[in-house]
Design a protein around this motif. Sequence first.
Motif, PDB file in Angstrom:
ATOM      1  N   THR A 187     112.042  63.896 110.199  1.00  0.00           N
ATOM      2  CA  THR A 187     110.720  63.300 110.024  1.00  0.00           C
ATOM      3  C   THR A 187     109.639  64.376 109.983  1.00  0.00           C
ATOM      4  OG1 THR A 187     111.485  61.389 111.297  1.00  0.00           O
ATOM      5  CG2 THR A 187     109.117  61.589 110.943  1.00  0.00           C
ATOM      6  N   PRO A 188     108.979  64.550 108.843  1.00  0.00           N
ATOM      7  CA  PRO A 188     107.871  65.514 108.787  1.00  0.00           C
ATOM      8  C   PRO A 188     106.742  65.104 109.735  1.00  0.00           C
ATOM      9  CG  PRO A 188     108.551  64.807 106.577  1.00  0.00           C
ATOM     10  CD  PRO A 188     109.233  63.898 107.547  1.00  0.00           C
ATOM     11  N   GLY A 189     106.241  66.053 110.460  1.00  0.00           N
ATOM     12  CA  GLY A 189     105.109  65.776 111.340  1.00  0.00           C
ATOM     13  C   GLY A 189     105.442  64.998 112.594  1.00  0.00           C
ATOM     14  N   LEU A 190     106.718  65.019 113.012  1.00  0.00           N
ATOM     15  CA  LEU A 190     107.091  64.301 114.232  1.00  0.00           C
ATOM     16  C   LEU A 190     106.359  64.872 115.443  1.00  0.00           C
ATOM     17  CD1 LEU A 190     109.077  62.132 115.423  1.00  0.00           C
ATOM     18  CD2 LEU A 190     110.554  64.047 116.015  1.00  0.00           C
ATOM     19  N   ARG A 191     105.858  63.986 116.280  1.00  0.00           N
ATOM     20  CA  ARG A 191     105.249  64.383 117.553  1.00  0.00           C
ATOM     21  C   ARG A 191     106.044  63.745 118.693  1.00  0.00           C
ATOM     22  NH1 ARG A 191      98.812  63.399 116.005  1.00  0.00           N
ATOM     23  NH2 ARG A 191      98.730  64.949 114.317  1.00  0.00           N
ATOM     24  N   GLY A 221      97.170  59.876 116.878  1.00  0.00           N
ATOM     25  CA  GLY A 221      96.826  59.947 115.458  1.00  0.00           C
ATOM     26  C   GLY A 221      96.333  58.642 114.896  1.00  0.00           C
ATOM     27  N   ASP A 222      96.334  58.551 113.565  1.00  0.00           N
ATOM     28  CA  ASP A 222      95.784  57.360 112.922  1.00  0.00           C
ATOM     29  C   ASP A 222      96.826  56.250 112.853  1.00  0.00           C
ATOM     30  OD1 ASP A 222      97.533  57.865 110.780  1.00  0.00           O
ATOM     31  OD2 ASP A 222      96.027  59.047 109.708  1.00  0.00           O
ATOM     32  N   GLY A 223      96.417  55.121 112.265  1.00  0.00           N
ATOM     33  CA  GLY A 223      97.254  53.935 112.244  1.00  0.00           C
ATOM     34  C   GLY A 223      98.498  54.046 111.388  1.00  0.00           C
ATOM     35  N   ARG A 224      98.603  55.089 110.585  1.00  0.00           N
ATOM     36  CA  ARG A 224      99.792  55.241 109.755  1.00  0.00           C
ATOM     37  C   ARG A 224     100.985  55.747 110.564  1.00  0.00           C
ATOM     38  NH1 ARG A 224     102.262  59.003 106.248  1.00  0.00           N
ATOM     39  NH2 ARG A 224     103.241  57.964 104.449  1.00  0.00           N
ATOM     40  N   ARG A 225     100.732  56.380 111.667  1.00  0.00           N
ATOM     41  CA  ARG A 225     101.812  56.959 112.472  1.00  0.00           C
ATOM     42  C   ARG A 225     102.575  55.878 113.220  1.00  0.00           C
ATOM     43  NH1 ARG A 225     103.143  61.949 113.908  1.00  0.00           N
ATOM     44  NH2 ARG A 225     101.235  62.756 112.943  1.00  0.00           N
ATOM     45  N   VAL A 256     116.624  54.473 111.210  1.00  0.00           N
ATOM     46  CA  VAL A 256     115.328  54.632 111.880  1.00  0.00           C
ATOM     47  C   VAL A 256     114.318  55.277 110.936  1.00  0.00           C
ATOM     48  CG1 VAL A 256     114.120  55.693 113.823  1.00  0.00           C
ATOM     49  CG2 VAL A 256     116.443  54.799 114.123  1.00  0.00           C
ATOM     50  N   VAL A 257     114.739  56.317 110.245  1.00  0.00           N
ATOM     51  CA  VAL A 257     113.847  57.021 109.318  1.00  0.00           C
ATOM     52  C   VAL A 257     113.991  56.362 107.943  1.00  0.00           C
ATOM     53  CG1 VAL A 257     113.217  59.240 108.322  1.00  0.00           C
ATOM     54  CG2 VAL A 257     114.149  59.125 110.650  1.00  0.00           C
ATOM     55  N   VAL A 258     113.167  55.351 107.704  1.00  0.00           N
ATOM     56  CA  VAL A 258     113.306  54.559 106.480  1.00  0.00           C
ATOM     57  C   VAL A 258     112.212  54.845 105.461  1.00  0.00           C
ATOM     58  CG1 VAL A 258     114.558  52.701 107.621  1.00  0.00           C
ATOM     59  CG2 VAL A 258     112.053  52.649 107.574  1.00  0.00           C
ATOM     60  N   ASP A 259     111.205  55.611 105.840  1.00  0.00           N
ATOM     61  CA  ASP A 259     110.152  55.978 104.892  1.00  0.00           C
ATOM     62  C   ASP A 259     109.536  57.288 105.346  1.00  0.00           C
ATOM     63  OD1 ASP A 259     108.419  55.360 107.011  1.00  0.00           O
ATOM     64  OD2 ASP A 259     108.027  53.338 106.277  1.00  0.00           O
ATOM     65  N   ASP A 260     108.424  57.662 104.731  1.00  0.00           N
ATOM     66  CA  ASP A 260     107.854  58.977 105.032  1.00  0.00           C
ATOM     67  C   ASP A 260     106.717  58.933 106.050  1.00  0.00           C
ATOM     68  OD1 ASP A 260     105.918  57.724 103.541  1.00  0.00           O
ATOM     69  OD2 ASP A 260     105.633  59.366 102.113  1.00  0.00           O
ATOM     70  N   ARG A 302      97.134  47.160 122.783  1.00  0.00           N
ATOM     71  CA  ARG A 302      96.110  48.142 123.127  1.00  0.00           C
ATOM     72  C   ARG A 302      95.766  49.016 121.928  1.00  0.00           C
ATOM     73  NH1 ARG A 302      92.752  51.141 123.251  1.00  0.00           N
ATOM     74  NH2 ARG A 302      92.032  52.595 124.868  1.00  0.00           N
ATOM     75  N   LEU A 303      96.782  49.401 121.154  1.00  0.00           N
ATOM     76  CA  LEU A 303      96.577  50.339 120.054  1.00  0.00           C
ATOM     77  C   LEU A 303      96.255  49.653 118.731  1.00  0.00           C
ATOM     78  CD1 LEU A 303      99.543  52.745 120.875  1.00  0.00           C
ATOM     79  CD2 LEU A 303      97.108  53.165 121.311  1.00  0.00           C
ATOM     80  N   GLY A 304      96.532  48.357 118.642  1.00  0.00           N
ATOM     81  CA  GLY A 304      96.264  47.639 117.410  1.00  0.00           C
ATOM     82  C   GLY A 304      97.196  48.014 116.282  1.00  0.00           C
ATOM     83  N   ARG A 305      98.438  48.336 116.619  1.00  0.00           N
ATOM     84  CA  ARG A 305      99.441  48.685 115.606  1.00  0.00           C
ATOM     85  C   ARG A 305     100.825  48.373 116.172  1.00  0.00           C
ATOM     86  NH1 ARG A 305      99.280  55.267 115.536  1.00  0.00           N
ATOM     87  NH2 ARG A 305      97.062  54.969 115.956  1.00  0.00           N
TER      88      ARG A 305
END
Length: 376
Positions: free
Chosen positions: A123-127, A43-47, A91-95, A71-74
């Motif tokens: 976590t919504p949208g966990l992969r 996904g994108d850099g927010r993940r 661990v889950v400190v934000d959305d 490698r991923l730049g994040r």
Amino acid sequence: MHSSGRWSGDSWTAREIGQQPATWLRVAEVVRRARPGIAELVGDGRRRIVLTGAGTSAFVGEVVARDLARRLGRPVEAIATTEIVADPAGVVVDDRPILLVSFARSGNSPESVAAADLLHRLTPGLRHLVITCDSGGQLARRWSGAANAVVVALPEEVNDRGFAMTSSFTGMALAALLAFGVDVDVAALARAGSTVLGDAAEHAAAIAGAKPARLVFLGSGPLRGLAREAALKCLELTRGEVVGLADSALGFRHGPKSVLDERTVAVIFLSTEPHTRAYDVDIARELVQSLGEERVVVVGGEADGEFGGARSWPVPVPAGLPVAGYALLAVIAAQTTALACSLALGITPDNPFPEGEVNRVVQGVVIHDFEPPEVG
């Protein structure tokens, strides 16, 4: 073990250490087939990308995190399952959505399953990306076929039958690097691994011959995770009769250096990065003054006097190999040293705890219900 090594064929542990270069080639092929599905998970850099596991599997994450981040730049975070299960709210400190990368030899540890389920609920949208050595384990079965998950089951021979994780450690670490596109020449890595194995018995026997009561392993950056894995191998295979301790080159001076005595052997994993390496050289020279030349070993160094007379354990480094890739070579020194110490003490390395005090798959863990705190 290498054919000239005195441990050849004596135990599953020895065979699984010796098979590693060959298994790396097969791991690369498994990951190559899984890459398209893995790319969709990132996904994108927010993940957030969180690497998890327990014990040796947690140290896999510590070793590879920095190279994956480059490698991923994040940012890439290594958080053990034992921490996730005990403190999920930490661990889950934000959305932000999370890609949870789970490392597991069997996937049957209670924390392995619970950590993934907890974060899935919180976590919504966990992969999920599961990298495991057992396709029939609970973790693999739980996420196989799920729309938000990819399970990478490594070749069967990587699922170590010995008590301690050896080829499973390097197999999962290599799989993680390749899964996220880190450039590793696996053929060159395998050739270098065979070279390290070629004289490993001699180097390891010399350390065991010193009859250490304490083995201190030092590594900086990603190699601190390697040092932690080395200390664990020492503790496991010697049944705790040789105490293994781990720290970084700089951190060791801040109190942990108190552990040094006349029965200590120090092993420094020399970084392949020049800036970090300078600190490794400094601590090697300092420890020679404290322990003597015969009780300080520099893994990755050449016998050229740079380390104040410390013993060297050379490790060939293929061009362009990332630090985490180098760790897969250097860990052979730790594995064979732990095995040599185990045998010197008359311990059976495949089953160092015949009374079951410590188990191959952790037992006795109770998973308690977690209710998320109310917000606002």
